[in-house]
Design a protein around this motif. Sequence first.
Motif, mmCIF file in Angstrom:
data_model
loop_
_atom_site.group_PDB
_atom_site.id
_atom_site.type_symbol
_atom_site.label_atom_id
_atom_site.label_comp_id
_atom_site.label_asym_id
_atom_site.label_seq_id
_atom_site.Cartn_x
_atom_site.Cartn_y
_atom_site.Cartn_z
ATOM 1 N N ASN B 292 -1.767 54.328 -10.327
ATOM 2 C CA ASN B 292 -1.451 54.839 -8.990
ATOM 3 C C ASN B 292 0.052 54.998 -8.803
ATOM 4 N N ASP B 293 0.800 53.980 -9.248
ATOM 5 C CA ASP B 293 2.258 54.051 -9.105
ATOM 6 C C ASP B 293 2.819 55.248 -9.865
ATOM 7 N N LEU B 294 2.335 55.437 -11.076
ATOM 8 C CA LEU B 294 2.831 56.566 -11.882
ATOM 9 C C LEU B 294 2.499 57.889 -11.207
ATOM 10 N N LEU B 295 1.303 57.948 -10.634
ATOM 11 C CA LEU B 295 0.866 59.164 -9.958
ATOM 12 C C LEU B 295 1.749 59.439 -8.740
ATOM 13 N N THR B 296 2.031 58.379 -7.967
ATOM 14 C CA THR B 296 2.902 58.535 -6.793
ATOM 15 C C THR B 296 4.262 59.075 -7.206
ATOM 16 N N LEU B 297 4.815 58.498 -8.275
ATOM 17 C CA LEU B 297 6.136 58.947 -8.733
ATOM 18 C C LEU B 297 6.091 60.383 -9.227
ATOM 19 N N GLU B 354 4.313 50.381 3.390
ATOM 20 C CA GLU B 354 4.293 50.128 1.938
ATOM 21 C C GLU B 354 5.690 49.729 1.454
ATOM 22 N N VAL B 355 6.703 50.452 1.957
ATOM 23 C CA VAL B 355 8.079 50.147 1.547
ATOM 24 C C VAL B 355 8.479 48.751 2.003
ATOM 25 N N GLU B 399 23.532 46.052 -10.991
ATOM 26 C CA GLU B 399 22.106 45.945 -10.673
ATOM 27 C C GLU B 399 21.759 46.541 -9.319
ATOM 28 N N LEU B 400 22.771 46.622 -8.426
ATOM 29 C CA LEU B 400 22.539 47.182 -7.096
ATOM 30 C C LEU B 400 21.913 48.564 -7.197
ATOM 31 N N GLU B 401 22.264 49.297 -8.263
ATOM 32 C CA GLU B 401 21.685 50.622 -8.449
ATOM 33 C C GLU B 401 20.545 50.588 -9.474
ATOM 34 N N LEU B 402 20.737 49.748 -10.481
ATOM 35 C CA LEU B 402 19.735 49.694 -11.567
ATOM 36 C C LEU B 402 18.354 49.286 -11.082
ATOM 37 N N VAL B 403 18.296 48.441 -10.041
ATOM 38 C CA VAL B 403 16.984 47.954 -9.597
ATOM 39 C C VAL B 403 16.062 49.094 -9.165
ATOM 40 N N PHE B 404 16.666 50.248 -8.830
ATOM 41 C CA PHE B 404 15.831 51.365 -8.395
ATOM 42 C C PHE B 404 15.342 52.204 -9.569
ATOM 43 N N ARG B 405 15.808 51.855 -10.747
ATOM 44 C CA ARG B 405 15.396 52.636 -11.908
ATOM 45 C C ARG B 405 13.962 52.273 -12.296
ATOM 46 N N LEU B 423 7.856 49.446 -11.001
ATOM 47 C CA LEU B 423 8.003 50.768 -10.373
ATOM 48 C C LEU B 423 8.180 50.663 -8.860
ATOM 49 N N GLY B 424 7.980 49.468 -8.323
ATOM 50 C CA GLY B 424 7.953 49.276 -6.872
ATOM 51 C C GLY B 424 9.152 49.858 -6.148
ATOM 52 N N LEU B 425 10.359 49.447 -6.549
ATOM 53 C CA LEU B 425 11.557 49.905 -5.834
ATOM 54 C C LEU B 425 11.809 51.394 -6.055
ATOM 55 N N ALA B 426 11.454 51.886 -7.256
ATOM 56 C CA ALA B 426 11.602 53.321 -7.525
ATOM 57 C C ALA B 426 10.719 54.107 -6.556
ATOM 58 N N ILE B 427 9.495 53.617 -6.349
ATOM 59 C CA ILE B 427 8.581 54.291 -5.424
ATOM 60 C C ILE B 427 9.112 54.198 -3.995
#
Lengths: 228, 466
Positions: B292-297, B354-355, B399-405, B423-427
């Motif tokens: 599901n996460d992959l699909l959302t992304l 969700e966020v 990491e402030l930016e990396l966490v969204f990767r 994938l949570g933070l990326a989503i």
Amino acid sequence: MKVLVVEDEKPAANYLKSGLSEEGFAVDVARTVGDADDFIEIAVYDVVLLDVMLPGGSGIELCRNWRKRGISVPILFLTARDDLHDRVAGLDAGSDDYLIKPFSFEELTARIRALLRRQRSSGASDIAIGSHVLDMNRRRLLLNAEAVSLTAREYQLLEYLALNCGRLVTRTALWEHVWETGSEPDSNVVDVYIRYVRNKLGDDGGRIETVRGRGYVLNCAANVHEHQ
Amino acid sequence: MVTAAILVSVSILVWVSVRQLLLVNTDSALLSVARSEELNFSDTGHITARAARGIPSALELSVSKGYRMFGAVIGTDGRILAESNGKSAKDRSTLTTALLQTGAAPRFAFATYSNLPVRIVTYRVHKGTTSRVGAVMAAISLRPYLRSINALLGILLATTVLGTVFSAFLSRFVAHVLTVPLLQIANEARHKDAVTPGYRITADFADSDLRDVANALNTMLGRRDAAYEEVNRLLSIQSQFTADASHELRSPLSNLRGMFEVALRRERTVGDYQQVIQDGLIEVKRLSSVTNDLLTLARSDAHQLHLKIDTHNLADIAQESCNAFSSRAEQKGVTIDRKLFDIFAPCDNLRIREVIDNLLDNAMRLAPSGTHLTVGTEQQSGFGSVYVEDRGPGLAGEELELVFRRFYRSDRSRSRDSGGSGLGLAICRAIAEAHGGSLVASNSAPTGARFTLNLPTVDLGRVAPE
């Protein structure tokens, strides 16, 4: 035979431990790179199954590190990464083999056996113990082509003795190779299992000689024949 | 080619006009010869004796050197009154016919006389009482004229050919001087190394135009290199993503296969089987959540993250989220402080929930027991924010930016037990951006991480309920 499974995922670690234990291996599980380092220092393993992606570092780094330190135990990588680069990196780091997830459990045990066989100088897969034959491929004891019922632990004990035919095997060595690390050392347990195995061997039971205060020697028949 | 064409046309023009000029001169000389013979005849009744001098078969009237002349006078009745001598009967009749047909004005024509190319002139005369005179004809040889014309033609031909050849060589030479540096540039541009990033045209030119060309090409190569690097960077992110995705999908599959295979290797109790099914179910859930996460992304990448936008109070959404986490917070000994003020923003409330859930889940995992978490809302110009702040260890600078990767796991939370798919933070960020907002991480004093979701708001006056 003792196996160290280095795997951070609980479900994977669980089924590997139970499956391999049922196959007659003594299995230790390390969940992190640090744990694995500790285990390899305190215990003696016949083979290590190593996951590539681990908390606290990569399995490939760990493997390279061990080889640098002169740890020569056979290592089999378990990895979900299948690209050439990763496979080459794993082998170059000094591992002996790799399996790509998802893999068949049958194949895993076959590869472990192959690694263990390579370690043995003779390469024999069958060892005659008097009128009995120990079939190490299928991990069973045969008397006149019929399987003798052995528990996993009994088999392991007999196999370790058979692989060291004619040589003195100390209780400590048996303890280290047949029992999981961390179980309470109790020389009595070894003696009890020796007795079980002697009973299972029937007329050939006397071939396991006790060397008082030191350990045991298994006198195999001379006709060790090779397979393949 | 152009030079050759110009030379040829100029030569033709020169030849034509010179020929015309010569002919006019010849004609006027001829006419004066004829007039003098006519006068001579009027006075003496004879064509001058000069005609026969020295040359037996031709009529040489040496008016000037090189001219040969023939003359005749014919009466109105067609009888020849006087003529130069020495011509054949056939020639005579030709001339006679021409004389009889002539008018008062002098008429010039080309003719052949005794195999000699000649120019003849004829005109009618009425000399007062001399009624016998009808017409005068005179001829002069065209040889000198033809010699001049041919000589001119030869000179012109020679000039044209030489000029053409010379101009061809000259133009090639000039072209060569101009194109050699260009060819040098072209060769460098064609060089096999030109595809390697960092390749530049190194030739040094004195000519500033050529330097410009080389510089322009180098600028273009620079831009190409930059684009190439960007594509490579994206490709490597993409391939890392694919590798991570395949890892995340394979792990649960591998676990399922392994546990089922091991379970089937021998007879087991019902309890054992139930355990295997339970463990398997966990893996299946994990597999479906990763999927599901992959699909959302993937949808968000294709800008197809469909949002049901309506006006919602961000404080309400955050409130619900906090309530959902309250029991977990209690278990962990963490207090959730709420600093919620009403902020209305157009958004998809389920996605925003969700966020916030995701941010709370992360914070809960990192917050040490006995500390406080803060969930709050803030109004800034044009934007409404929801933030979640923990008193955990915070994030190291990069990491402030990396966490969204995608699939990023910091070392301390690497273990799969402590994290989701990675994938949570990326989503979350993808959802924020689909709303036209943003999601940023910062460190808060004295310690801890703060995640802030910013969403564009609308005019409160218009949308706020009574």
